[in-house]
Design an enzyme around this catalytic site. Sequence first.
Site, PDB file in Angstrom:
ATOM      1  N   LYS A  49       3.283  -7.794  13.306  1.00 20.17           N
ATOM      2  CA  LYS A  49       2.205  -7.016  13.005  1.00 20.17           C
ATOM      3  C   LYS A  49       1.044  -7.546  14.022  1.00 20.17           C
ATOM      4  O   LYS A  49       0.828  -8.906  14.112  1.00 20.17           O
ATOM      5  CB  LYS A  49       1.736  -7.397  11.664  1.00 20.17           C
ATOM      6  CG  LYS A  49       0.499  -6.694  11.030  1.00 20.17           C
ATOM      7  CD  LYS A  49       0.132  -6.617   9.829  1.00 20.17           C
ATOM      8  CE  LYS A  49      -0.950  -5.989   9.564  1.00 20.17           C
ATOM      9  NZ  LYS A  49      -1.290  -6.033   8.136  1.00 20.17           N
ATOM     10  N   THR A  96       2.314  -4.768   4.677  1.00 17.74           N
ATOM     11  CA  THR A  96       2.551  -5.102   6.082  1.00 17.74           C
ATOM     12  C   THR A  96       2.350  -6.410   6.464  1.00 17.74           C
ATOM     13  O   THR A  96       2.804  -6.920   7.453  1.00 17.74           O
ATOM     14  CB  THR A  96       1.488  -4.140   6.922  1.00 17.74           C
ATOM     15  OG1 THR A  96       0.140  -4.246   6.486  1.00 17.74           O
ATOM     16  CG2 THR A  96       1.886  -2.745   6.591  1.00 17.74           C
ATOM     17  N   ASP A  97       1.559  -7.179   5.948  1.00 18.78           N
ATOM     18  CA  ASP A  97       1.286  -8.561   6.392  1.00 18.78           C
ATOM     19  C   ASP A  97       2.293  -9.499   6.366  1.00 18.78           C
ATOM     20  O   ASP A  97       2.396 -10.351   7.697  1.00 18.78           O
ATOM     21  CB  ASP A  97       0.319  -9.245   5.188  1.00 18.78           C
ATOM     22  CG  ASP A  97      -1.318  -8.791   5.325  1.00 18.78           C
ATOM     23  OD1 ASP A  97      -1.634  -8.040   6.094  1.00 18.78           O
ATOM     24  OD2 ASP A  97      -1.831  -9.207   4.692  1.00 18.78           O
ATOM     25  N   THR A 108       0.605  -1.238  -0.127  1.00 20.26           N
ATOM     26  CA  THR A 108       0.155  -0.164  -0.161  1.00 20.26           C
ATOM     27  C   THR A 108       0.856   1.361   0.129  1.00 20.26           C
ATOM     28  O   THR A 108       0.405   2.302  -0.469  1.00 20.26           O
ATOM     29  CB  THR A 108      -0.846  -0.064   1.314  1.00 20.26           C
ATOM     30  OG1 THR A 108      -1.933  -1.405   0.994  1.00 20.26           O
ATOM     31  CG2 THR A 108      -1.850   1.027   1.315  1.00 20.26           C
TER      32      THR A 108
END
Length: 438
Positions: A254, A177-178, A101
Amino acid sequence: MVYDGYLREFLELSEITVGDRIKVTKPEIEHIGMLLEKPDYSNENTLIIKLDSGYNIGVDVKDAKIEKIESGQKPSIKLDAVDKEFDEKKDNLSILSTGGTVASVIDYKTGAVHPAFSADDLLRATPELVDYANISGRAIFNILSENMSPEYWIKTAQSIYDEINDGADGVIIAHGTDTMHYTASMLSFMIDTPVPIVLTGAQRSSDRPSSDAFTNLMASVIAAKSDVAEVTICMHSSEDDPACDLHRGNRARKMHTSRRDTFTSINMNPLATINEKKLSINDNQVPYTKRGENELSLNDNLGQNVALIKMYPGISPEVIDYYVDKDYDGLVIEGTGLGHCSDEVISSISRATDEKIPVVMTSQCLFGRTNMNVYSSGRHLLAENVIGVEDMLPETAYTKLLWATGQSSDVNEIYDIMRTNLKGEMNTTLSQKYFIKG
């Protein structure tokens, strides 16, 4: 994609086109926003609208009144030249994009967010970057981070090595980010770096007013100019705070699906905080590697197959047996509590160690340490040549074991690597004993 059938006829008769601002009124609800193109997967009776909040919604037109408020200008991305004249007084930073993103720009015609394939693309979205450094870069590849794999890790590490070898004073990795913490952990073992390597991402895309992309990217530039020459993760430090934390790459995780401050350092504080474009090292922090302390080197040899297996009530021994039968290079067990597993699977774990497959125990508790000496079940596992890895995160244990099995095929040597604190991935060297069955 254009609208079809009934919707297409209705829009044409109403002289409504993609990009127009419209109002859709249904019983007890009203939506105002820009009409977007129709995704391939949307229902044939659904209009897609971008609200003023930045969110995209689908509205079923059944029992709805639709009117055009104003015509859209249908702007698209302007690919203007970027003024990035080289300044010998500034640091030279490289931005490498893997997707995600944060590495995106907006097409306002469609409301879609498209990947930024070059440093120029990112500079168009964030022109302030040129005030802080000479920026160069490129897209290594463009994938959703859930599709990250060891082959991509190798390519990323090689690209970082090339950038530093060519004179980069710091490298920023734009990443989804995952799986960012997996990548950061793996890179920490693959690369000895004399300069900062900073991974950053965004939880909310650039078309949303609450996007964290700009703040995270700007903070990462500050971090890449700093003295912290480690593989780190730079993301929001709180939900509403414009500051960002700099986490050690193999000690962060995360922890939330959507919050901007999703990344947390586990069993340690963040290395530093970036606020108002200034980096502050946290007080009473553990030592960190400083700029210029290491010589640049790359070791991208990885094992072929390592499994990360979560223990749960009722787990079948067949789960372990599968990986043994497939001749995996190593197993990481995400055990319960201090590092335990069901009695039902111990015989299968013993079978794995009999086959000279290294088995490493971590805890799914995340915070705290494994200690397999406390209860009989843990001591039983130690007797079967399973080793615990103190406060190492399961994801870090997985990436480290994958790297360790690329360094040696000897189980003793692999265990020695896993027990040694190489890049700050655990607080102390383990004292637990292990024995290899002859």
